[in-house]
Design a protein around this motif. Structure first.
Motif, PDB file in Angstrom:
ATOM      1  N   LYS A   5       0.712  -1.338  -0.005  1.00 47.55           N
ATOM      2  CA  LYS A   5      -0.263   0.114   0.112  1.00 47.55           C
ATOM      3  C   LYS A   5       0.997   1.367   0.046  1.00 47.55           C
ATOM      4  O   LYS A   5       0.317   2.368  -0.086  1.00 47.55           O
ATOM      5  CB  LYS A   5      -1.034   0.045   1.180  1.00 47.55           C
ATOM      6  N   ARG A   6       2.259   1.354   0.249  1.00 45.35           N
ATOM      7  CA  ARG A   6       2.791   2.270   0.493  1.00 45.35           C
ATOM      8  C   ARG A   6       3.753   2.546  -0.899  1.00 45.35           C
ATOM      9  O   ARG A   6       4.699   3.560  -0.910  1.00 45.35           O
ATOM     10  CB  ARG A   6       3.815   2.136   1.620  1.00 45.35           C
ATOM     11  N   LEU A   7       3.489   1.719  -1.857  1.00 46.61           N
ATOM     12  CA  LEU A   7       4.312   1.793  -3.282  1.00 46.61           C
ATOM     13  C   LEU A   7       3.783   3.176  -4.011  1.00 46.61           C
ATOM     14  O   LEU A   7       2.640   3.430  -3.974  1.00 46.61           O
ATOM     15  CB  LEU A   7       4.204   0.674  -4.153  1.00 46.61           C
ATOM     16  N   PRO A   8       4.569   3.947  -4.436  1.00 41.18           N
ATOM     17  CA  PRO A   8       4.293   5.207  -5.427  1.00 41.18           C
ATOM     18  C   PRO A   8       3.301   4.830  -6.521  1.00 41.18           C
ATOM     19  O   PRO A   8       3.286   3.660  -6.937  1.00 41.18           O
ATOM     20  CB  PRO A   8       5.708   5.671  -5.845  1.00 41.18           C
ATOM     21  N   GLY A   9       2.493   5.671  -7.129  1.00 41.82           N
ATOM     22  CA  GLY A   9       1.773   5.425  -8.319  1.00 41.82           C
ATOM     23  C   GLY A   9       2.392   5.520  -9.455  1.00 41.82           C
ATOM     24  O   GLY A   9       2.085   4.951 -10.393  1.00 41.82           O
ATOM     25  N   LEU A  10       3.610   6.327  -9.734  1.00 43.82           N
ATOM     26  CA  LEU A  10       4.134   6.281 -11.094  1.00 43.82           C
ATOM     27  C   LEU A  10       4.966   4.884 -11.281  1.00 43.82           C
ATOM     28  O   LEU A  10       5.687   4.278 -10.518  1.00 43.82           O
ATOM     29  CB  LEU A  10       5.296   7.256 -11.110  1.00 43.82           C
ATOM     30  N   PRO A  11       4.750   4.192 -12.545  1.00 44.10           N
ATOM     31  CA  PRO A  11       5.331   2.911 -12.764  1.00 44.10           C
ATOM     32  C   PRO A  11       6.993   2.909 -12.562  1.00 44.10           C
ATOM     33  O   PRO A  11       7.301   1.969 -11.619  1.00 44.10           O
ATOM     34  CB  PRO A  11       5.170   2.643 -14.155  1.00 44.10           C
ATOM     35  N   VAL A  12       7.607   3.756 -12.782  1.00 42.05           N
ATOM     36  CA  VAL A  12       9.083   3.602 -12.629  1.00 42.05           C
ATOM     37  C   VAL A  12       9.278   3.924 -11.050  1.00 42.05           C
ATOM     38  O   VAL A  12      10.410   3.041 -10.568  1.00 42.05           O
ATOM     39  CB  VAL A  12      10.006   4.874 -13.260  1.00 42.05           C
ATOM     40  N   GLU A  13       8.647   4.766 -10.512  1.00 44.52           N
ATOM     41  CA  GLU A  13       8.932   4.661  -8.748  1.00 44.52           C
ATOM     42  C   GLU A  13       8.433   3.491  -8.171  1.00 44.52           C
ATOM     43  O   GLU A  13       9.046   2.989  -7.255  1.00 44.52           O
ATOM     44  CB  GLU A  13       7.964   5.764  -8.223  1.00 44.52           C
ATOM     45  N   ARG A  14       7.068   2.975  -8.594  1.00 45.04           N
ATOM     46  CA  ARG A  14       6.590   1.459  -8.207  1.00 45.04           C
ATOM     47  C   ARG A  14       8.021   0.352  -8.300  1.00 45.04           C
ATOM     48  O   ARG A  14       8.277  -0.324  -7.295  1.00 45.04           O
ATOM     49  CB  ARG A  14       5.498   1.253  -8.729  1.00 45.04           C
ATOM     50  N   ALA A  15       8.272   0.396  -9.545  1.00 44.22           N
ATOM     51  CA  ALA A  15       9.447  -0.567  -9.684  1.00 44.22           C
ATOM     52  C   ALA A  15      10.752  -0.419  -8.678  1.00 44.22           C
ATOM     53  O   ALA A  15      11.158  -1.398  -8.323  1.00 44.22           O
ATOM     54  CB  ALA A  15       9.825  -0.653 -11.271  1.00 44.22           C
ATOM     55  N   LEU A  16      11.114   0.825  -8.823  1.00 46.39           N
ATOM     56  CA  LEU A  16      12.325   1.087  -7.841  1.00 46.39           C
ATOM     57  C   LEU A  16      11.759   0.754  -6.585  1.00 46.39           C
ATOM     58  O   LEU A  16      12.749   0.263  -5.630  1.00 46.39           O
ATOM     59  CB  LEU A  16      12.824   2.633  -7.970  1.00 46.39           C
ATOM     60  N   GLY A  17      10.688   1.050  -5.981  1.00 45.79           N
ATOM     61  CA  GLY A  17      10.252   0.816  -4.546  1.00 45.79           C
ATOM     62  C   GLY A  17      10.398  -0.851  -4.269  1.00 45.79           C
ATOM     63  O   GLY A  17      10.575  -0.982  -3.274  1.00 45.79           O
ATOM     64  N   VAL A  18       9.831  -1.445  -5.236  1.00 43.51           N
ATOM     65  CA  VAL A  18       9.854  -2.966  -5.019  1.00 43.51           C
ATOM     66  C   VAL A  18      11.441  -3.533  -5.000  1.00 43.51           C
ATOM     67  O   VAL A  18      11.522  -4.373  -4.117  1.00 43.51           O
ATOM     68  CB  VAL A  18       9.190  -3.825  -6.310  1.00 43.51           C
ATOM     69  N   LEU A  19      12.175  -2.716  -5.663  1.00 42.15           N
ATOM     70  CA  LEU A  19      13.747  -3.427  -5.714  1.00 42.15           C
ATOM     71  C   LEU A  19      14.477  -2.534  -4.658  1.00 42.15           C
ATOM     72  O   LEU A  19      15.642  -3.139  -4.513  1.00 42.15           O
ATOM     73  CB  LEU A  19      14.206  -3.091  -7.025  1.00 42.15           C
ATOM     74  N   SER A  20      14.057  -1.287  -4.081  1.00 43.42           N
ATOM     75  CA  SER A  20      15.042  -0.691  -3.369  1.00 43.42           C
ATOM     76  C   SER A  20      15.134  -1.274  -2.012  1.00 43.42           C
ATOM     77  O   SER A  20      14.593  -2.444  -1.445  1.00 43.42           O
ATOM     78  CB  SER A  20      14.046   0.843  -2.870  1.00 43.42           C
ATOM     79  N   GLY A  21      16.273  -1.075  -1.478  1.00 43.94           N
ATOM     80  CA  GLY A  21      17.088  -1.699  -0.270  1.00 43.94           C
ATOM     81  C   GLY A  21      18.140  -2.174  -0.349  1.00 43.94           C
ATOM     82  O   GLY A  21      18.616  -2.769  -1.815  1.00 43.94           O
ATOM     83  N   ARG A  22      18.984  -2.648   0.496  1.00 39.37           N
ATOM     84  CA  ARG A  22      20.267  -2.876   0.281  1.00 39.37           C
ATOM     85  C   ARG A  22      20.448  -4.335  -0.184  1.00 39.37           C
ATOM     86  O   ARG A  22      21.404  -5.007  -0.807  1.00 39.37           O
ATOM     87  CB  ARG A  22      21.012  -2.940   1.663  1.00 39.37           C
ATOM     88  N   TRP A  23      19.286  -5.382   0.025  1.00 36.88           N
ATOM     89  CA  TRP A  23      19.531  -6.601  -0.349  1.00 36.88           C
ATOM     90  C   TRP A  23      18.483  -7.361  -1.335  1.00 36.88           C
ATOM     91  O   TRP A  23      18.727  -8.315  -1.615  1.00 36.88           O
ATOM     92  CB  TRP A  23      19.425  -7.499   1.058  1.00 36.88           C
ATOM     93  N   LYS A  24      17.551  -6.661  -1.458  1.00 32.81           N
ATOM     94  CA  LYS A  24      16.300  -7.122  -2.346  1.00 32.81           C
ATOM     95  C   LYS A  24      17.071  -7.727  -3.736  1.00 32.81           C
ATOM     96  O   LYS A  24      16.669  -8.551  -4.482  1.00 32.81           O
ATOM     97  CB  LYS A  24      15.230  -6.077  -2.462  1.00 32.81           C
ATOM     98  N   ALA A  25      17.652  -6.729  -4.384  1.00 32.64           N
ATOM     99  CA  ALA A  25      18.157  -7.089  -5.686  1.00 32.64           C
ATOM    100  C   ALA A  25      19.004  -8.628  -5.718  1.00 32.64           C
ATOM    101  O   ALA A  25      19.384  -9.145  -6.535  1.00 32.64           O
ATOM    102  CB  ALA A  25      18.807  -5.800  -6.653  1.00 32.64           C
TER     103      ALA A  25
END
Length: 125
Positions: A5-25
């Motif tokens: 529910k905290r993911l941004p609305g813009l697709p590029v920001e959403r993608a970066l939000g899913v991948l953001s963080g030191r370890w996810k990628a």
């Protein structure tokens, strides 16, 4: 509140939000090799604590990138694996790897790059 529910609305920001963080990628990159148990992931990713690994796996599961299943091996337990949505990141992660090297080269910082095996160990099984 759920992470999704905290993911941004813009697709590029959403993608970066899913991948953001030191370890996810890094976790996703390791899971490209196939299903793995928590202990195996811990052993393969240098510097990650079990607590952080589990937090990141839960977040990736909530984002639909990773799922858990009972392991089919000789010992019962849980394995983590990429979902089809997570697997769809394969070309993107490969492109990010290439772009990161290109970026470092363009800024004359290629000598600062670490080889992947500095963080991700080979799978032993």
């Amino acid at each position: 509140m759920k992470i999704i529910k905290r993911l941004p609305g813009l697709p590029v920001e959403r993608a970066l939000g899913v991948l953001s963080g030191r370890w996810k990628a890094v976790i996703l990159f390791v899971l490209l090799d196939g299903p793995q148990r928590t202990r195996e992931l811990e052993a393969r990713i240098a510097g990650i604590s079990q607590k952080v690994l589990l937090e990141q796996l839960r977040a990736l599961e909530e984002h639909g990138m990773v799922s858990r299943q009972s392991s089919a091996g000789h010992r019962q337990g849980i394995e983590y694996l990429l979902t089809p949505l997570g697997e769809s990141l394969r070309p993107i992660l490969e492109s990010l790897l290439e772009w990161g090297a290109h970026h470092a080269k363009e800024l004359d910082q290629a000598d600062r790059l670490l080889p992947c095996d500095a963080v991700v160990r080979d799978r032993t099984t």
